[in-house]
Design an enzyme around this catalytic site. Structure first.
Site, PDB file in Angstrom:
ATOM      1  N   TYR A  19      -1.484   0.349  10.643  1.00 18.58           N
ATOM      2  CA  TYR A  19      -1.864  -0.415   9.447  1.00 18.58           C
ATOM      3  C   TYR A  19      -0.560  -0.345   8.547  1.00 18.58           C
ATOM      4  O   TYR A  19      -0.183  -1.265   7.741  1.00 18.58           O
ATOM      5  CB  TYR A  19      -3.194   0.226   8.905  1.00 18.58           C
ATOM      6  CG  TYR A  19      -3.425  -0.163   7.298  1.00 18.58           C
ATOM      7  CD1 TYR A  19      -3.807  -1.383   7.003  1.00 18.58           C
ATOM      8  CD2 TYR A  19      -2.746   0.626   6.142  1.00 18.58           C
ATOM      9  CE1 TYR A  19      -4.110  -1.618   5.544  1.00 18.58           C
ATOM     10  CE2 TYR A  19      -3.177   0.403   4.855  1.00 18.58           C
ATOM     11  CZ  TYR A  19      -3.806  -0.822   4.447  1.00 18.58           C
ATOM     12  OH  TYR A  19      -4.001  -1.382   3.151  1.00 18.58           O
ATOM     13  N   SER A  40       0.781  -1.120  -0.138  1.00 17.28           N
ATOM     14  CA  SER A  40      -0.005  -0.065   0.065  1.00 17.28           C
ATOM     15  C   SER A  40       0.832   1.334  -0.118  1.00 17.28           C
ATOM     16  O   SER A  40       1.951   1.189   0.647  1.00 17.28           O
ATOM     17  CB  SER A  40      -0.665   0.014   1.339  1.00 17.28           C
ATOM     18  OG  SER A  40      -1.416   1.182   1.369  1.00 17.28           O
ATOM     19  N   GLU A  48       0.248   3.689   1.815  1.00 12.45           N
ATOM     20  CA  GLU A  48       0.280   4.043   3.037  1.00 12.45           C
ATOM     21  C   GLU A  48       1.583   3.663   3.887  1.00 12.45           C
ATOM     22  O   GLU A  48       2.082   4.402   4.643  1.00 12.45           O
ATOM     23  CB  GLU A  48      -0.816   3.450   4.100  1.00 12.45           C
ATOM     24  CG  GLU A  48      -2.310   3.752   4.084  1.00 12.45           C
ATOM     25  CD  GLU A  48      -2.294   5.301   4.663  1.00 12.45           C
ATOM     26  OE1 GLU A  48      -1.803   5.479   5.781  1.00 12.45           O
ATOM     27  OE2 GLU A  48      -2.785   6.196   3.745  1.00 12.45           O
TER      28      GLU A  48
HETATM   29  P1  NAP Z   1     -11.660  -4.588   1.860  1.00 13.60           P
HETATM   30  O1  NAP Z   1     -12.508  -4.292   1.151  1.00 13.60           O
HETATM   31  O2  NAP Z   1     -11.474  -4.017   3.135  1.00 13.60           O
HETATM   32  O3  NAP Z   1     -11.451  -5.972   1.902  1.00 13.60           O
HETATM   33  C1  NAP Z   1     -10.606  -6.835   2.629  1.00 13.60           C
HETATM   34  C2  NAP Z   1     -10.828  -8.309   2.765  1.00 13.60           C
HETATM   35  O4  NAP Z   1     -10.044  -8.794   3.802  1.00 13.60           O
HETATM   36  C3  NAP Z   1     -12.241  -8.513   3.048  1.00 13.60           C
HETATM   37  O5  NAP Z   1     -12.639  -9.800   2.138  1.00 13.60           O
HETATM   38  C4  NAP Z   1     -12.051  -9.246   4.493  1.00 13.60           C
HETATM   39  O6  NAP Z   1     -12.992 -10.286   4.893  1.00 13.60           O
HETATM   40  C5  NAP Z   1     -10.798  -9.785   4.480  1.00 13.60           C
HETATM   41  N1  NAP Z   1     -10.136 -10.092   5.889  1.00 13.60           N
HETATM   42  C6  NAP Z   1      -9.955  -9.271   6.731  1.00 13.60           C
HETATM   43  N2  NAP Z   1      -9.616  -9.878   8.034  1.00 13.60           N
HETATM   44  C7  NAP Z   1      -9.379 -11.288   7.453  1.00 13.60           C
HETATM   45  C8  NAP Z   1      -8.821 -12.150   8.213  1.00 13.60           C
HETATM   46  N3  NAP Z   1      -8.448 -11.985   9.486  1.00 13.60           N
HETATM   47  N4  NAP Z   1      -8.916 -13.367   7.680  1.00 13.60           N
HETATM   48  C9  NAP Z   1      -9.369 -13.509   6.268  1.00 13.60           C
HETATM   49  N5  NAP Z   1      -9.873 -12.440   5.586  1.00 13.60           N
HETATM   50  C10 NAP Z   1      -9.676 -11.142   6.287  1.00 13.60           C
HETATM   51  O7  NAP Z   1      -9.969  -4.205   1.252  1.00 13.60           O
HETATM   52  P2  NAP Z   1      -9.828  -3.860  -0.336  1.00 13.60           P
HETATM   53  O8  NAP Z   1      -9.810  -2.287  -0.563  1.00 13.60           O
HETATM   54  O9  NAP Z   1     -10.403  -4.693  -1.347  1.00 13.60           O
HETATM   55  O10 NAP Z   1      -7.985  -4.066  -0.512  1.00 13.60           O
HETATM   56  C11 NAP Z   1      -7.510  -5.242  -0.763  1.00 13.60           C
HETATM   57  C12 NAP Z   1      -6.515  -5.232  -0.153  1.00 13.60           C
HETATM   58  O11 NAP Z   1      -5.415  -4.275  -0.692  1.00 13.60           O
HETATM   59  C13 NAP Z   1      -6.099  -5.219   1.276  1.00 13.60           C
HETATM   60  O12 NAP Z   1      -4.924  -5.832   1.967  1.00 13.60           O
HETATM   61  C14 NAP Z   1      -5.836  -3.641   1.706  1.00 13.60           C
HETATM   62  O13 NAP Z   1      -4.868  -3.401   2.730  1.00 13.60           O
HETATM   63  C15 NAP Z   1      -5.031  -3.313   0.376  1.00 13.60           C
HETATM   64  N6  NAP Z   1      -4.891  -2.009  -0.482  1.00 13.60           N
HETATM   65  C16 NAP Z   1      -6.133  -1.387  -0.475  1.00 13.60           C
HETATM   66  C17 NAP Z   1      -5.927  -0.203  -1.183  1.00 13.60           C
HETATM   67  C18 NAP Z   1      -7.099   0.601  -1.518  1.00 13.60           C
HETATM   68  O14 NAP Z   1      -7.241   1.855  -1.762  1.00 13.60           O
HETATM   69  N7  NAP Z   1      -8.516  -0.366  -1.671  1.00 13.60           N
HETATM   70  C19 NAP Z   1      -4.945   0.640  -1.480  1.00 13.60           C
HETATM   71  C20 NAP Z   1      -3.688  -0.163  -1.011  1.00 13.60           C
HETATM   72  C21 NAP Z   1      -3.892  -1.321  -0.600  1.00 13.60           C
HETATM   73  P3  NAP Z   1     -14.626  -9.672   5.450  1.00 13.60           P
HETATM   74  O15 NAP Z   1     -15.477  -9.375   4.198  1.00 13.60           O
HETATM   75  O16 NAP Z   1     -15.230 -10.790   6.096  1.00 13.60           O
HETATM   76  O17 NAP Z   1     -14.630  -8.741   6.319  1.00 13.60           O
HETATM   77  O1  F7E Z   2      -9.216   8.339   4.018  1.00 14.33           O
HETATM   78  C1  F7E Z   2      -9.369  11.698   5.231  1.00 14.33           C
HETATM   79  C2  F7E Z   2      -8.514  10.895   6.010  1.00 14.33           C
HETATM   80  O2  F7E Z   2     -10.055   6.222   5.054  1.00 14.33           O
HETATM   81  C3  F7E Z   2      -8.598   9.116   2.994  1.00 14.33           C
HETATM   82  C4  F7E Z   2      -7.187   2.304   2.518  1.00 14.33           C
HETATM   83  O3  F7E Z   2      -7.860   1.563   1.388  1.00 14.33           O
HETATM   84  O4  F7E Z   2      -6.196   3.673   0.933  1.00 14.33           O
HETATM   85  C5  F7E Z   2      -7.023   3.772   2.313  1.00 14.33           C
HETATM   86  O5  F7E Z   2      -6.639   4.760   3.197  1.00 14.33           O
HETATM   87  C6  F7E Z   2      -8.315  10.570   3.677  1.00 14.33           C
HETATM   88  C7  F7E Z   2      -7.581  10.258   4.974  1.00 14.33           C
HETATM   89  O6  F7E Z   2      -8.261   6.023   3.162  1.00 14.33           O
HETATM   90  C8  F7E Z   2     -12.566  11.224   6.905  1.00 14.33           C
HETATM   91  O7  F7E Z   2      -7.858  11.404   7.150  1.00 14.33           O
HETATM   92  C9  F7E Z   2     -11.558  12.920   6.284  1.00 14.33           C
HETATM   93  O8  F7E Z   2      -6.594  11.306   5.062  1.00 14.33           O
HETATM   94  O9  F7E Z   2     -10.767   6.891   2.477  1.00 14.33           O
HETATM   95  P1  F7E Z   2      -9.598   6.691   3.715  1.00 14.33           P
HETATM   96  P2  F7E Z   2      -6.859   5.892   3.472  1.00 14.33           P
HETATM   97  O10 F7E Z   2      -6.577   6.221   4.813  1.00 14.33           O
HETATM   98  O11 F7E Z   2      -5.881   6.942   2.594  1.00 14.33           O
HETATM   99  C10 F7E Z   2      -4.759   3.171   1.317  1.00 14.33           C
HETATM  100  C11 F7E Z   2      -3.825   3.189   0.351  1.00 14.33           C
HETATM  101  C12 F7E Z   2      -4.858   1.846   1.919  1.00 14.33           C
HETATM  102  O12 F7E Z   2      -3.868   0.845   1.879  1.00 14.33           O
HETATM  103  C13 F7E Z   2      -5.854   1.732   3.115  1.00 14.33           C
HETATM  104  O13 F7E Z   2      -6.340   0.176   3.042  1.00 14.33           O
HETATM  105  O14 F7E Z   2      -9.576  11.148   3.980  1.00 14.33           O
HETATM  106  N1  F7E Z   2     -10.982  11.775   5.719  1.00 14.33           N
HETATM  107  N2  F7E Z   2     -12.690  12.638   6.791  1.00 14.33           N
HETATM  108  C14 F7E Z   2     -11.827  10.729   6.091  1.00 14.33           C
HETATM  109  N3  F7E Z   2     -11.361   9.445   6.031  1.00 14.33           N
HETATM  110  C15 F7E Z   2     -12.643   8.636   6.508  1.00 14.33           C
HETATM  111  N4  F7E Z   2     -12.420   7.176   6.415  1.00 14.33           N
HETATM  112  N5  F7E Z   2     -13.810   9.109   7.034  1.00 14.33           N
HETATM  113  C16 F7E Z   2     -13.877  10.556   7.133  1.00 14.33           C
HETATM  114  O15 F7E Z   2     -14.699  10.742   7.737  1.00 14.33           O
END
Ligand code: NAP
Ligand code: F7E
Length: 342
Positions: free
Chosen positions: A158, A135, A137
């Site tokens: 995270y 990520s 992050e």
């Molecule tokens: P998501 O919608 O939150 O999905 C997370 C998945 O992980 C769900 O299927 C969840 O199951 C499963 N999970 C959570 N804890 C688990 C455990 N202990 N054992 C087995 N499964 C578990 O995430 P996403 O947005 O699809 O992202 C996919 C991956 O990419 C994640 O690793 C995330 O951290 C990473 N990532 C995401 C982003 C982004 O912007 N979306 C960016 C960079 C990296 P349940 O449905 O049962 O909760």
């Molecule tokens: O926040 C700000 C918050 O929770 C984005 C995950 O998929 O991307 C994701 O992480 C921004 C942050 O995503 C609210 O402070 C303001 O600056 O949508 P987010 P994230 O933290 O960037 C990375 C790449 C991952 O890997 C992660 O799994 O938005 N913000 N107000 C807020 N955020 C939330 N959630 N809620 C608010 O009310």
């Protein structure tokens, strides 16, 4: 590989946003897809229900297995019995704000879960190719633009857990010759995004406000800068990484930047409203340490994988608002992919 046998993929996190799009992509490509599902007292398969066919149906190619990334022996059994050609590790406690509330659990799942899976691959003597969902992050406080050479400086439990998973993936590549690649993905969104991530929180609220069902939206830091892309395009990059001739690490991003405030303006603007009339501040949505700005340089993925993003943030906001408006009209529906393509 025997040509009569389909490619087999195992996806952890299949019930999540990315898992559901990756499953669609791999089924379209003729794969047999195995997914790890957590046992829950309520159904947690909404995002993949449209892909499911009864396993007794001849030719069914989506198979679900109960398992959890915290249960190492179960992972060994699954790798041993499925014998996948490709493993995509997408499972994680993926919410940054929640990781401050549940740091130990986040470390266990998002960090140690990866080593359990890599060890299961090793223990089963598998030569599966391995994708790790790393990520942006991990870059945290290091200023943009960020690429594969940018130093990590995580700002949350995270982010720190993802840094561990990144390095252990690289270590298994170097130590044991596992074909293990890190996709360093920047924020990617869709109508299937979890309800509490900022984009989906905004687009759901816009749909409800436009329909007269909500009057206020409480938010945290509106100044954060993010590089938001479209999830269906990002899972294509994951697949391309595992088809590449060697394992490597790749940034996947759009290279564009918008603030949370910009996303509010774009989303409310699509329904002819001014976000300032509805948005209120609530400090509970602030993080103890914030990631101020993420903007990715995806040049390496473009050069070596031939991958480029097509949907940029303004179009993404439109896709998500329209999908949430459509979902409101379908009683009880949480996800409607009203507009799937750019
Ligand atoms: P998501 O919608 O939150 O999905 C997370 C998945 O992980 C769900 O299927 C969840 O199951 C499963 N999970 C959570 N804890 C688990 C455990 N202990 N054992 C087995 N499964 C578990 O995430 P996403 O947005 O699809 O992202 C996919 C991956 O990419 C994640 O690793 C995330 O951290 C990473 N990532 C995401 C982003 C982004 O912007 N979306 C960016 C960079 C990296 P349940 O449905 O049962 O909760
Ligand atoms: O926040 C700000 C918050 O929770 C984005 C995950 O998929 O991307 C994701 O992480 C921004 C942050 O995503 C609210 O402070 C303001 O600056 O949508 P987010 P994230 O933290 O960037 C990375 C790449 C991952 O890997 C992660 O799994 O938005 N913000 N107000 C807020 N955020 C939330 N959630 N809620 C608010 O009310």
């Amino acid at each position: 590989m025997n040509n009569t046998q389909p490619m087999r993929a195992l996806i952890t996190g299949i019930t999540g946003q990315d898992g559901s799009y990756l499953t669609e992509l791999l089924l379209e490509k003729g794969y047999e897809v195995h997914g790890l599902v957590r046992r829950s007292s309520t159904f947690n398969t909404d995002r993949i229900d449209h892909l499911y066919v009864d396993p007794h149906t001849p030719g069914a190619r989506l198979k679900l297995h109960f398992a959890d990334l915290t249960d190492a022996s179960r992972l060994v059994t699954l790798i041993d019995t499925i014998q996948p050609h490709e493993v995509y590790n997408l499972a994680a406690q993926s919410h940054v704000r929640v990781s401050f509330d549940e740091p130990e659990y986040t470390g266990d799942t998002t960090g140690l879960g990866t080593i359990r899976l890599l060890e299961a691959i090793r223990a089963a003597g598998s030569d599966a190719r391995f994708y790790q969902a790393s990520s942006s992050e991990m870059f945290g406080a290091t200023p943009p633009p960020q690429n594969e050479e940018t130093p990590f400086y995580p700002r949350s439990p995270y982010g720190a857990a993802k840094v561990y998973s990144y390095w252990i993936t690289k270590n298994y590549r170097e130590a044991y010759g596992v074909f293990a690649s890190n996709g360093i993905l920047f924020n990617h969104e869709s109508p299937r995004r979890g309800d509490t991530f900022v984009t989906r929180k905004i687009t759901r609220a816009v749909a409800r406000i436009a329909a007269g069902q909500q009057s206020e939206l409480f938010m945290g830091n509106l100044d954060a800068v993010r590089d938001w892309g479209y999830a269906p395009e990002y899972v294509e990059a994951m697949w391309r990484m595992l088809q590449h001739d060697e394992p490597d690490d790749f940034v996947v991003a759009t290279g564009t930047s918008y603030t949370v405030r910009d996303f509010l303006e774009l989303s409310f603007g699509h329904v002819g409203l001014d976000y300032r009339d509805y948005v209120r501040f609530d400090e509970r949505y602030l993080r103890p340490t914030e990631v101020d700005a993420l903007i990715g340089d995806f040049g390496k993925a473009q050069d070596r994988l031939g991958w480029t993003p097509k949907v940029l943030t303004p179009r993404l906001a439109q896709i998500m608002v329209e999908a949430d408006q459509a979902a409101l009209e379908v009683e009880g529906s949480r996800y409607v992919d009203a507009v799937q393509t750019a």
